[in-house]
Structures are given as structure tokens and as C-alpha cells.
Design a protein around this motif. Structure first.
Motif, PDB file in Angstrom:
ATOM      1  N   THR A 298      -6.091   0.754  -5.389  1.00 32.20           N
ATOM      2  CA  THR A 298      -5.313   1.305  -6.505  1.00 32.20           C
ATOM      3  C   THR A 298      -6.173   0.527  -7.610  1.00 32.20           C
ATOM      4  OG1 THR A 298      -3.489   0.907  -4.645  1.00 32.20           O
ATOM      5  CG2 THR A 298      -3.164   0.625  -6.682  1.00 32.20           C
TER       6      THR A 298
ATOM      7  N   ASP B 278      -6.895   2.035   1.121  1.00 32.43           N
ATOM      8  CA  ASP B 278      -6.918   2.504  -0.114  1.00 32.43           C
ATOM      9  C   ASP B 278      -7.124   1.927  -1.631  1.00 32.43           C
ATOM     10  OD1 ASP B 278      -5.670   4.760  -1.197  1.00 32.43           O
ATOM     11  OD2 ASP B 278      -4.164   3.452  -2.226  1.00 32.43           O
TER      12      ASP B 278
ATOM     13  N   THR C   8      -6.833   2.819 -15.300  1.00 29.77           N
ATOM     14  CA  THR C   8      -6.923   4.457 -14.818  1.00 29.77           C
ATOM     15  C   THR C   8      -6.704   4.313 -16.260  1.00 29.77           C
ATOM     16  OG1 THR C   8      -5.227   3.946 -13.405  1.00 29.77           O
ATOM     17  CG2 THR C   8      -5.538   5.544 -14.313  1.00 29.77           C
TER      18      THR C   8
ATOM     19  N   CYS D 209       0.329  -1.073   0.027  1.00 27.35           N
ATOM     20  CA  CYS D 209       0.125   0.173   0.186  1.00 27.35           C
ATOM     21  C   CYS D 209       1.002   1.300   0.285  1.00 27.35           C
ATOM     22  CB  CYS D 209      -0.755  -0.315   1.564  1.00 27.35           C
ATOM     23  SG  CYS D 209      -2.127   1.336   1.744  1.00 27.35           S
ATOM     24  N   GLN D 210       0.556   2.187  -0.723  1.00 22.61           N
ATOM     25  CA  GLN D 210       1.340   3.907  -0.832  1.00 22.61           C
ATOM     26  C   GLN D 210       1.165   4.171  -0.096  1.00 22.61           C
ATOM     27  OE1 GLN D 210       3.486   3.800  -3.830  1.00 22.61           O
ATOM     28  NE2 GLN D 210       3.547   1.714  -3.749  1.00 22.61           N
TER      29      GLN D 210
END
Length: 76
Positions: free
Chosen positions: A45, A43, A51, A4-5
Motif C-alpha cells: 500500500t 500486498d 501515489t 489490509c484491503q
């Protein structure tokens, strides 16, 4: 491997999520997006392919499935 970023956790799950994006200053809701979601902080992603598809959708290559009215509140 997933990391996780946001929180650094390594556990995640595949989910379908909804996300609001600002496009030219206006909110746009995209529903049913495949995502990897962090098991610790939540979160989401998106893959590069996802995207890019979202980018094309919200910039006019796909008509919206519906429009909704939204209330706006100022936390001031």
C-alpha cells in the motif's frame, strides 16, 4: 491503524518495493517505492503522497533513469 484491503490482516511492515504499472498500455517499472506491506499476504500500500509522485513520474514529469528490454510470454 493498518488494515489490509486484500486479506483484512492488521500487521504490516514498512518496506521499499518495486512495482510495474501500465501507462498507455506499456509496462513501466518504478523502483525503490516506500510502502506499507501486509505481513500476511504481502500486498503493498502506498501513501497518497507517494501515489501522486509516482503518477507525475510515469506521466512525463521525470525522465526514466534507464530503459530495459522485457520478454513477453502468453499463458494460453
Amino acid at each position: 491503524m493498518f488494515r489490509c484491503q486484500v486479506c483484512g490482516a492488521i500487521e504490516a511492515r514498512s518496506e521499499v518495493v518495486s512495482e510495474v504499472f501500465l501507462v498507455d498500455g506499456l509496462p513501466v517499472l518504478v523502483e525503490d517505492i516506500p510502502a506499507v506491506v501486509c505481513a500476511r499476504c504481502g500486498d503493498a500500500t502506498f501513501s497518497r503522497v507517494t501515489t501522486e509522485r509516482i503518477r507525475r513520474m510515469v506521466h512525463g514529469q521525470t525522465p526514466p533513469v534507464r530503459s530495459v528490454r522485457a520478454d513477453v510470454f502468453a499463458y494460453a
